[in-house]
Design a protein around this motif. Structure first.
Motif, short mmCIF file in Angstrom:
data_model
loop_
_atom_site.label_atom_id
_atom_site.label_comp_id
_atom_site.label_asym_id
_atom_site.label_seq_id
_atom_site.Cartn_x
_atom_site.Cartn_y
_atom_site.Cartn_z
N PRO A 240 -33.03 33.08 24.42
CA PRO A 240 -32.61 34.66 23.39
C PRO A 240 -32.60 34.18 21.63
O PRO A 240 -32.86 34.72 21.72
N LYS A 250 -30.65 42.43 21.46
CA LYS A 250 -30.00 42.33 22.10
C LYS A 250 -29.27 44.28 22.94
O LYS A 250 -28.21 45.03 22.01
N TYR A 256 -32.54 42.55 27.11
CA TYR A 256 -33.15 42.22 25.68
C TYR A 256 -34.21 42.67 25.45
O TYR A 256 -34.81 43.29 26.09
#
Length: 328
Positions: A240, A250, A256
């Motif tokens: 991420p 997010k 996500y």
């Protein structure tokens, strides 16, 4: 005096119930060149053994044949244990002699190319079922005639339901404590590893398993890519921290969401697609190590991290090194 003697016996019995650990890793890529971080991880933790997947036997449904992806090279100056992955469908479509001869031919090639030195030790990775158990076990018995240190992987359901699934006829079993649930399920948080989920299969069963075992624990991450709520792909080594905020944000715990169509590495992400980030949490791995310490009834147990070729392992090496230093 008698009370003291009983107390001493209890202490000794308690100490003998705990296993000791040694650590090693898997390597599951076709190319075997180690980067600086990987070398440092091995050296810092005195790891001198790698389980190398040398080739697969996969069923090609289109041509009703066997595909054999292979590694290109081996490791220098590292104790290498060859691993062969066999897709379960192979046993439903080919006889044992064909499978055995293919294995022998490709092991010989691996030795000739100096990918491995010998087959004194060999590990077979196969998630056998009730319908393929007999031919698979027959193959293992045939291989064991010429290989002293033959081992086989064991999934968690094969621990809990050992009476039905059978005990592989090998010297050692490797209990794979990862990939516990289907990543296609949108209702779970982590398909790679969950201590509570693993306990449903291990607690009360592992200590009764009638075979010497080693343990494979997860050291990898991925992103589960969903398109319109259905799984599209698994994105290995998803991180991420490397998301472009212009493309994704997010959305909820571990998820996500795509803001627009784009490419993430080689993966095409459509607008509104979601990616669930999954990885083993270090606190849960520590709980598992404590459980294993007290519930494996053998003097020593090997812990094999899957895998050294994962960026997740080297990016989180401090956490894994704490586990190793605690139990080594």
């Amino acid at each position: 005096m008698r009370i003291i003697l009983i107390f001493c016996v209890l202490i000794i019995s308690s100490c003998q119930s705990e296993t000791s650990f040694e650590f090693s890793t898997y390597w599951w890529k076709s190319r075997t060149k180690l980067n600086t971080q990987q070398k440092e991880f091995l050296n810092t933790n005195n790891i001198n053994k790698i389980y190398l997947r040398i080739f697969d036997l996969k069923f090609d449904e289109k041509n009703s044949s066997i595909l054999i992806p292979k590694v290109y090279s081996g490791f220098n100056d590292i104790n290498t244990i060859p691993v062969i992955y066999i897709e379960n469908k192979i046993f439903s479509n080919f006889n044992i002699d064909t499978i055995y001869n293919l294995i022998q031919q490709n092991i010989k090639l691996a030795i000739e190319k100096e990918i491995i030195n010998s087959t004194n030790n060999l590990q077979i990775d196969c998630d056998w079922t009730l319908t393929t158990k007999e031919p698979y076990f027959q193959l293992l018995r045939t291989l064991s005639k010429g290989i002293k240190g033959l081992s086989a992987t064991i999934r968690l359901h094969q621990i809990k339901y050992a009476q039905a699934t059978g005990i592989p006829p090998v010297e050692k079993g490797i209990v794979m404590i990862y990939n516990l649930e289907s990543p296609a399920d949108v209702n779970i948080k982590n398909s790679i590893f969950s201590y509570d989920k693993a306990m449903q299969y291990l607690d009360g069963y592992l200590d009764k398993y009638p075979l010497k075992i080693a343990i494979a624990l997860p050291a990898f991450s991925w992103g589960v890519h969903y398109h319109h709520g259905k799984i599209k792909s698994l994105m290995s080594d998803f991180n991420p921290e490397k998301i472009d905020n212009m493309n994704m944000s997010k959305s909820k715990d571990g998820y996500y969401k795509s803001k627009k169509a784009h490419f993430h590495n080689t993966h095409r992400i459509s607008n509104r697609d979601e990616i669930r980030y999954e990885y083993p949490k270090i606190e849960e791995l520590n709980k598992m190590m404590t459980f294993l310490l007290h519930n494996i009834k053998q003097d020593s147990t090997e812990i094999i991290f899957f895998s050294l070729n994962s960026n997740f392992l080297t990016n989180n090496k401090i956490n894994y090194e704490k586990i190793i230093s605690t139990y080594n």
